[in-house]
Design a protein around this motif. Sequence first.
Motif, mmCIF file in Angstrom:
data_model
loop_
_atom_site.group_PDB
_atom_site.id
_atom_site.type_symbol
_atom_site.label_atom_id
_atom_site.label_comp_id
_atom_site.label_asym_id
_atom_site.label_seq_id
_atom_site.Cartn_x
_atom_site.Cartn_y
_atom_site.Cartn_z
ATOM 1 N N ASP A 344 0.840 -29.199 2.239
ATOM 2 C CA ASP A 344 1.135 -29.551 0.854
ATOM 3 C C ASP A 344 1.496 -28.286 0.087
ATOM 4 O O ASP A 344 0.689 -27.370 -0.056
ATOM 5 C CB ASP A 344 -0.090 -30.231 0.224
ATOM 6 N N MET A 345 2.719 -28.232 -0.438
ATOM 7 C CA MET A 345 3.197 -27.029 -1.106
ATOM 8 C C MET A 345 2.519 -26.801 -2.456
ATOM 9 O O MET A 345 2.665 -25.731 -3.056
ATOM 10 C CB MET A 345 4.713 -27.097 -1.277
ATOM 11 N N ARG A 346 1.762 -27.772 -2.936
ATOM 12 C CA ARG A 346 1.028 -27.602 -4.191
ATOM 13 C C ARG A 346 -0.219 -26.739 -4.017
ATOM 14 O O ARG A 346 -0.683 -26.125 -4.984
ATOM 15 C CB ARG A 346 0.624 -28.971 -4.744
ATOM 16 N N ARG A 347 -0.769 -26.697 -2.830
ATOM 17 C CA ARG A 347 -2.076 -26.071 -2.632
ATOM 18 C C ARG A 347 -2.087 -24.608 -3.039
ATOM 19 O O ARG A 347 -2.915 -24.185 -3.872
ATOM 20 C CB ARG A 347 -2.511 -26.209 -1.171
ATOM 21 N N ASP A 348 -1.217 -23.809 -2.467
ATOM 22 C CA ASP A 348 -1.277 -22.363 -2.690
ATOM 23 C C ASP A 348 -0.744 -21.949 -4.053
ATOM 24 O O ASP A 348 -0.952 -20.804 -4.476
ATOM 25 C CB ASP A 348 -0.518 -21.632 -1.582
ATOM 26 N N VAL A 349 -0.072 -22.874 -4.744
ATOM 27 C CA VAL A 349 0.301 -22.625 -6.135
ATOM 28 C C VAL A 349 -0.881 -22.925 -7.048
ATOM 29 O O VAL A 349 -1.176 -22.175 -7.977
ATOM 30 C CB VAL A 349 1.518 -23.494 -6.541
ATOM 31 N N SER A 350 -1.587 -24.002 -6.768
ATOM 32 C CA SER A 350 -2.623 -24.505 -7.675
ATOM 33 C C SER A 350 -3.957 -23.801 -7.535
ATOM 34 O O SER A 350 -4.692 -23.655 -8.520
ATOM 35 C CB SER A 350 -2.830 -26.011 -7.435
ATOM 36 N N VAL A 351 -4.318 -23.384 -6.334
ATOM 37 C CA VAL A 351 -5.664 -22.884 -6.045
ATOM 38 C C VAL A 351 -5.561 -21.509 -5.393
ATOM 39 O O VAL A 351 -5.022 -21.381 -4.291
ATOM 40 C CB VAL A 351 -6.426 -23.848 -5.108
ATOM 41 N N VAL A 352 -6.075 -20.474 -6.059
ATOM 42 C CA VAL A 352 -5.985 -19.120 -5.513
ATOM 43 C C VAL A 352 -7.382 -18.492 -5.479
ATOM 44 O O VAL A 352 -8.213 -18.743 -6.353
ATOM 45 C CB VAL A 352 -5.024 -18.226 -6.318
ATOM 46 N N PRO A 353 -7.649 -17.607 -4.484
ATOM 47 C CA PRO A 353 -8.995 -17.055 -4.309
ATOM 48 C C PRO A 353 -9.164 -15.650 -4.875
ATOM 49 O O PRO A 353 -10.023 -14.902 -4.413
ATOM 50 C CB PRO A 353 -9.117 -17.034 -2.786
ATOM 51 N N TYR A 354 -8.343 -15.274 -5.853
ATOM 52 C CA TYR A 354 -8.401 -13.887 -6.321
ATOM 53 C C TYR A 354 -8.293 -13.800 -7.833
ATOM 54 O O TYR A 354 -7.944 -14.749 -8.522
ATOM 55 C CB TYR A 354 -7.280 -13.059 -5.679
ATOM 56 N N GLU A 355 -8.616 -12.626 -8.345
ATOM 57 C CA GLU A 355 -8.374 -12.243 -9.730
ATOM 58 C C GLU A 355 -7.791 -10.839 -9.715
ATOM 59 O O GLU A 355 -7.687 -10.212 -8.651
ATOM 60 C CB GLU A 355 -9.674 -12.267 -10.532
ATOM 61 N N TRP A 356 -7.392 -10.351 -10.877
ATOM 62 C CA TRP A 356 -6.889 -8.982 -10.992
ATOM 63 C C TRP A 356 -8.039 -8.078 -11.411
ATOM 64 O O TRP A 356 -8.672 -8.301 -12.446
ATOM 65 C CB TRP A 356 -5.734 -8.909 -11.983
ATOM 66 N N GLY A 357 -8.323 -7.048 -10.608
ATOM 67 C CA GLY A 357 -9.444 -6.165 -10.867
ATOM 68 C C GLY A 357 -9.189 -5.213 -12.020
ATOM 69 O O GLY A 357 -8.116 -5.194 -12.626
ATOM 70 N N THR A 358 -10.183 -4.405 -12.318
ATOM 71 C CA THR A 358 -10.067 -3.423 -13.398
ATOM 72 C C THR A 358 -9.001 -2.390 -13.053
ATOM 73 O O THR A 358 -8.983 -1.826 -11.962
ATOM 74 C CB THR A 358 -11.413 -2.727 -13.625
ATOM 75 N N ALA A 359 -8.103 -2.167 -13.995
ATOM 76 C CA ALA A 359 -6.977 -1.263 -13.751
ATOM 77 C C ALA A 359 -7.431 0.186 -13.722
ATOM 78 O O ALA A 359 -8.347 0.592 -14.446
ATOM 79 C CB ALA A 359 -5.917 -1.457 -14.830
ATOM 80 N N VAL A 360 -6.780 0.969 -12.879
ATOM 81 C CA VAL A 360 -6.946 2.418 -12.838
ATOM 82 C C VAL A 360 -5.600 3.020 -13.228
ATOM 83 O O VAL A 360 -4.588 2.766 -12.572
ATOM 84 C CB VAL A 360 -7.375 2.904 -11.437
ATOM 85 N N ASN A 361 -5.599 3.776 -14.321
ATOM 86 C CA ASN A 361 -4.348 4.323 -14.854
ATOM 87 C C ASN A 361 -3.311 3.222 -15.094
ATOM 88 O O ASN A 361 -2.120 3.386 -14.833
ATOM 89 C CB ASN A 361 -3.777 5.394 -13.917
ATOM 90 N N GLY A 362 -3.816 2.089 -15.574
ATOM 91 C CA GLY A 362 -2.941 0.982 -15.932
ATOM 92 C C GLY A 362 -2.512 0.097 -14.783
ATOM 93 O O GLY A 362 -1.772 -0.868 -14.995
#
Length: 605
Positions: A344-362
């Motif tokens: 199902d091509m909806r799965r990997d668009v709808s549900v993700v296992p990550y976030e964006w961590g704290t930036a280092v030098n932006g």
Amino acid sequence: MKKILLYIGVCLAIINSSCSDFLDTPAKSSLDDEVIFSTYALAKGAIDNIKMGFTEKNSHRGRWIPYYGMNTDCDYWLGSSNLDQKADLMTYDPKTNNTEMNTDDNVWAMSYGSIEVANVCIRNLRLYSDLENDEGLRHLYGEALTLRAVYYGDLLKTFGDIPARFEPNTTETVYVPKSDRDIIYKQLITDLDEAADYVAWPGESQYTQSTTSVNKAFIKALRARLALNAGGYSQRPDGTVRKSTDAELATDKMMAIAKEECLDIIASPTVQLEDFESIFRNLALETKAVGGEVLWQIPMSETRGRFFYAFAIRHRSVDQHSNHSRGGWAGPTPNLYYDYDEKDMRRDVSVVPYEWGTAVNGFAQQELTSLTKWGFGKFRYEWMTRAIESNDSDDGINKIYIRYAEVILMAAEAVNEIDGPEAAKEYLRMLREKRFAPEDYANKVDDYLSAISNKEQMLKAIQDEHKFEFVGEMNRKEALIRWNILGSSLKETKQRITALRDRTTGSYGDATFDYSDVPEKLYYKYDADGESLIVYGLNRGEHTSPGDEYTSKTWIPNSSSESYATITDAINTLFVNDPDTKQFWPIWEYFIVNSNGSLTNDYGY
């Protein structure tokens, strides 16, 4: 224009102040009304004021959109285990003095304020506009009827029975009791039937070129949705969950309306299904052109909307993709990823296992989260091209209200009920052929549909399709209610999360599920861009490390770990009370106290 703004002052005085305050409001001039509502540019300003209720912080913008719709069998408020005032709203345990909602400017007040503006506009357009010949004023009249129906529809699904106000307020109608919701549903269904006659199809008029302006397809889709809700189940003031006993709202009649409206839209060449990811990339790009899948969006200015702030993949800090360090208030339920078909091509668009961590030098990297902190991958700051002005809470992203995919599923549901499952398969096929690759049609479309042999199986297939299609879009809860499966679906979801946590099999009612082959570990490395994760181990059966260049992370913890306890907390706080006993929020204490005795609560509040 001062006159137009006065309408808002009048309606807010009515909603929020005493009768004496209302009587002090200056009288309106009928001459001013005639000038305004016979002139398109002036009348448009009045109609635009109806939309202001969406944009207020404590109304749709910052409270109702984020909070209503959680928790379901696919959507989960990540702070549910906090058991605080916010969590109470999602875990079916709200109190009448809830600090997030018990204010004089929340969604109840702002919606009724906007309804009052709409009532004034509708009355004056009928009195002073050339609704036979002036296309612009005709459109505005249809838009006013439709926007009023949007507010009422949202109030009905949030509070159940509510006061019915379809005429401008007077000194005699400042305080009115609640009406049976059936009365309001019948009025809305009639209003939208009328509105569709005044408004053009998407792109067929200069007034229907944007998905933030109403059009005939949206009006018909909204009418179909409200008809299905009116003919479906919901909790009544006596505590029972049942369908309406009003013969005019009988299920067969409501299904017939939904079928007619949806088939009209499907027959129109003015909308179409899109590639799934493109729908949400276009949302982030703020594309408002009609002709695709989005029928209407709640419009927000660039400095007002908070949709990504609440629901986008989380950014822990300002980074190369966002100057908002937010997102991630909610996400998919822990089990949902594993309930999708892997094709199902909806799965990997709808549900993700990550976030964006704290930036280092932006510069930030994607970082794996945990089983209870999946992200809504549909909503991504990194897909935006407009720079958000500041690191505050407003991002200006609109809320998609109805998509064409919902029209197709409503058509399938109504046709299944009226004509049977074989006739309904045509519509389910339309959607699945857009959500699976052509090489998978034989198995995932043809064989899938061939296995459906009766109405019950077709309805279950439609309900599943709805879940996989609309996770994160906050329209699942009202559908579960009208299908009479809100409580059972959430109870099943608890059992599914439990079986996933323990990597075992389970069952609830007629449903059986097996998570024994879900890997315990994930393996990850970074792509050449240095920021994007490449993850192995998310699919069932991926148990072995793919190579030394990958780093491992425990994904499903053992019973002695702190993470195991976190999953258990999620299970226990998906809901606190039986959802079927708390399908609606209470009317907040502020409005009860200031209603001069006209308002009371039901549903055990």
